[in-house]
Scaffold this active site. Structure first.
Site, PDB file in Angstrom:
ATOM      1  N   PHE A   1      -5.639  -5.345   5.546  1.00 28.17           N
ATOM      2  CA  PHE A   1      -5.018  -4.739   6.766  1.00 28.17           C
ATOM      3  C   PHE A   1      -5.749  -3.948   7.461  1.00 28.17           C
ATOM      4  O   PHE A   1      -6.431  -3.117   6.967  1.00 28.17           O
ATOM      5  CB  PHE A   1      -3.498  -4.105   6.153  1.00 28.17           C
ATOM      6  CG  PHE A   1      -2.875  -3.331   7.171  1.00 28.17           C
ATOM      7  CD1 PHE A   1      -1.621  -4.293   7.689  1.00 28.17           C
ATOM      8  CD2 PHE A   1      -3.248  -2.365   7.673  1.00 28.17           C
ATOM      9  CE1 PHE A   1      -0.990  -3.756   8.738  1.00 28.17           C
ATOM     10  CE2 PHE A   1      -2.289  -1.687   8.567  1.00 28.17           C
ATOM     11  CZ  PHE A   1      -1.418  -2.384   9.130  1.00 28.17           C
TER      12      PHE A   1
ATOM     13  N   SER B   1      -8.016  -4.799  -0.714  1.00 24.66           N
ATOM     14  CA  SER B   1      -6.831  -4.165  -0.206  1.00 24.66           C
ATOM     15  C   SER B   1      -5.618  -4.919  -0.044  1.00 24.66           C
ATOM     16  O   SER B   1      -5.063  -5.532  -1.291  1.00 24.66           O
ATOM     17  CB  SER B   1      -7.111  -3.605   1.054  1.00 24.66           C
ATOM     18  OG  SER B   1      -6.147  -2.719   1.613  1.00 24.66           O
ATOM     19  N   MET B   2      -5.075  -5.241   1.126  1.00 18.88           N
ATOM     20  CA  MET B   2      -3.812  -6.018   1.252  1.00 18.88           C
ATOM     21  C   MET B   2      -4.024  -7.382   0.326  1.00 18.88           C
ATOM     22  O   MET B   2      -3.054  -7.896  -0.083  1.00 18.88           O
ATOM     23  CB  MET B   2      -3.488  -6.034   2.595  1.00 18.88           C
ATOM     24  CG  MET B   2      -2.115  -6.754   2.703  1.00 18.88           C
ATOM     25  SD  MET B   2      -1.557  -6.505   4.487  1.00 18.88           S
ATOM     26  CE  MET B   2       0.117  -7.559   4.265  1.00 18.88           C
TER      27      MET B   2
ATOM     28  N   ASP C   1     -11.529   6.419  -2.169  1.00 19.31           N
ATOM     29  CA  ASP C   1     -10.580   5.566  -1.266  1.00 19.31           C
ATOM     30  C   ASP C   1      -9.480   6.424  -0.762  1.00 19.31           C
ATOM     31  O   ASP C   1      -8.646   6.837  -1.524  1.00 19.31           O
ATOM     32  CB  ASP C   1     -10.099   4.350  -2.031  1.00 19.31           C
ATOM     33  CG  ASP C   1      -9.404   3.323  -1.466  1.00 19.31           C
ATOM     34  OD1 ASP C   1      -8.563   3.871  -0.548  1.00 19.31           O
ATOM     35  OD2 ASP C   1      -9.429   2.264  -1.825  1.00 19.31           O
TER      36      ASP C   1
ATOM     37  N   HIS D   1     -12.496   3.303   1.375  1.00 17.53           N
ATOM     38  CA  HIS D   1     -11.683   2.053   1.200  1.00 17.53           C
ATOM     39  C   HIS D   1     -12.431   0.841   1.526  1.00 17.53           C
ATOM     40  O   HIS D   1     -12.184  -0.217   1.151  1.00 17.53           O
ATOM     41  CB  HIS D   1     -10.265   2.068   2.042  1.00 17.53           C
ATOM     42  CG  HIS D   1      -9.356   0.959   1.571  1.00 17.53           C
ATOM     43  ND1 HIS D   1      -8.809   1.061   0.686  1.00 17.53           N
ATOM     44  CD2 HIS D   1      -9.068   0.147   2.511  1.00 17.53           C
ATOM     45  CE1 HIS D   1      -7.928  -0.087   0.665  1.00 17.53           C
ATOM     46  NE2 HIS D   1      -8.103  -0.703   1.839  1.00 17.53           N
TER      47      HIS D   1
END
Length: 283
Positions: free
Chosen positions: A33, A99-100, A228, A257
């Site tokens: 994202f 991530s997402m 992160d 991240h």
């Protein structure tokens, strides 16, 4: 431009944009994202050079894909991904989510199984469960996510600046692991995302993936930076490693991240070792 139709909204098809390059064992890269497949370039090019077929795609609402007002939940995202896997007839695939994008990998494996999948890589994962509840005291308070959504509604572009700052730990890493130009490029990619999709995806982050984990019966590699600041390492990757039966955790010291961009050498090396490639090709 290649597209796959995954559904309809009123009179319009919901099409996902994808890229499919190279030959060999397929590797699917699933972005975070609020970006798109374009942010994988530091991994996709070396993987192609190493002899893999590399597929990237843009989640609904992001990148060059359709921007419907519906479907921003992981059941739908996983169903979209299953259409891609089926339409391209991918077999013995390696799934790499960031991530997402780790949500698609986790829910897909939990709901659809691993018949088409050889192994998976989860970079800065969402799982097991971000939301703080009575049976998940390690989670994050829901008010934080509501604040994100309020900020997106108030000024999505200002929110995006704040997000990119946190994504890269920019104040620490500008000129070291990320250039001002790369920061601006990520901001621009994120700005092209659907406003509705950006808002609604925050709810998807609160998905409870704990029920999916026992169904994951393939080797899994977790890669995450211990700095992160988007998905805190102790609450996600560090915790997740003990919930998977066949899992290895690689911790990137001091990394933020956005490791697909800031730490491509370390990430690519870890992935190559995990998938059994003899050497990392140079491009």
């Amino acid at each position: 431009m290649p597209f796959i139709t995954v559904g309809t909204e009123n009179s319009a098809p919901i099409d996902l944009y994808y890229e499919d390059h190279g030959s060999g064992q397929p590797i699917v890269l699933i972005h975070g994202f609020p970006f798109s497949g374009a942010t994988w370039e530091k991994m996709s090019l070396p993987l192609q050079a190493a002899g893999y077929r590399v597929i990237t795609y843009d989640r609904r609402g992001f990148g060059a894909s359709a921007q419907p007002a519906i479907g921003y939940d992981y059941d739908t995202f996983a169903a979209d991904f299953d259409v891609l896997m089926t339409e391209l007839d991918l077999r013995n695939a390696i799934l790499v989510g960031h991530s997402m994008g780790t949500g698609e990998v986790t829910r897909y494996l939990g709901a659809y199984g691993s018949d088409r999948v050889d192994r998976a890589v989860l970079m800065a994962p969402l799982a097991p469960f971000l939301l703080k509840t009575a049976d998940n005291p390690e989670g994050v308070d829901k008010s934080l996510f509501k604040g994100f959504q309020q900020a997106i509604i108030a000024d999505r572009f200002a929110f995006l600046t704040q997000f990119c700052d946190t994504f890269f730990n920019y104040s620490e890493n500008k000129g070291k692991w990320v250039s001002e130009e790369a920061y601006r490029a990520h901001w621009q990619i994120g700005a092209q995302a659907s406003a509705k999709g950006s808002h609604d995806s925050v709810d998807a982050w609160l998905t409870d993936f704990r029920g999916d984990l026992p169904n994951i019966n393939i080797p899994v590699l977790i890669i995450q930076g211990d700095k992160d600041n988007v998905l805190p390492y102790p609450k996600t990757g560090q915790r997740l490693q003990n919930m998977l039966s066949n899992c290895k955790l690689v911790t990137l010291k001091g990394a933020p991240h956005g490791t697909p961009w800031t730490h491509p050498t370390e990430v690519n090396q870890a992935i190559m070792e995990f998938i059994g490639a003899p050497t990392m090709a140079r491009v």
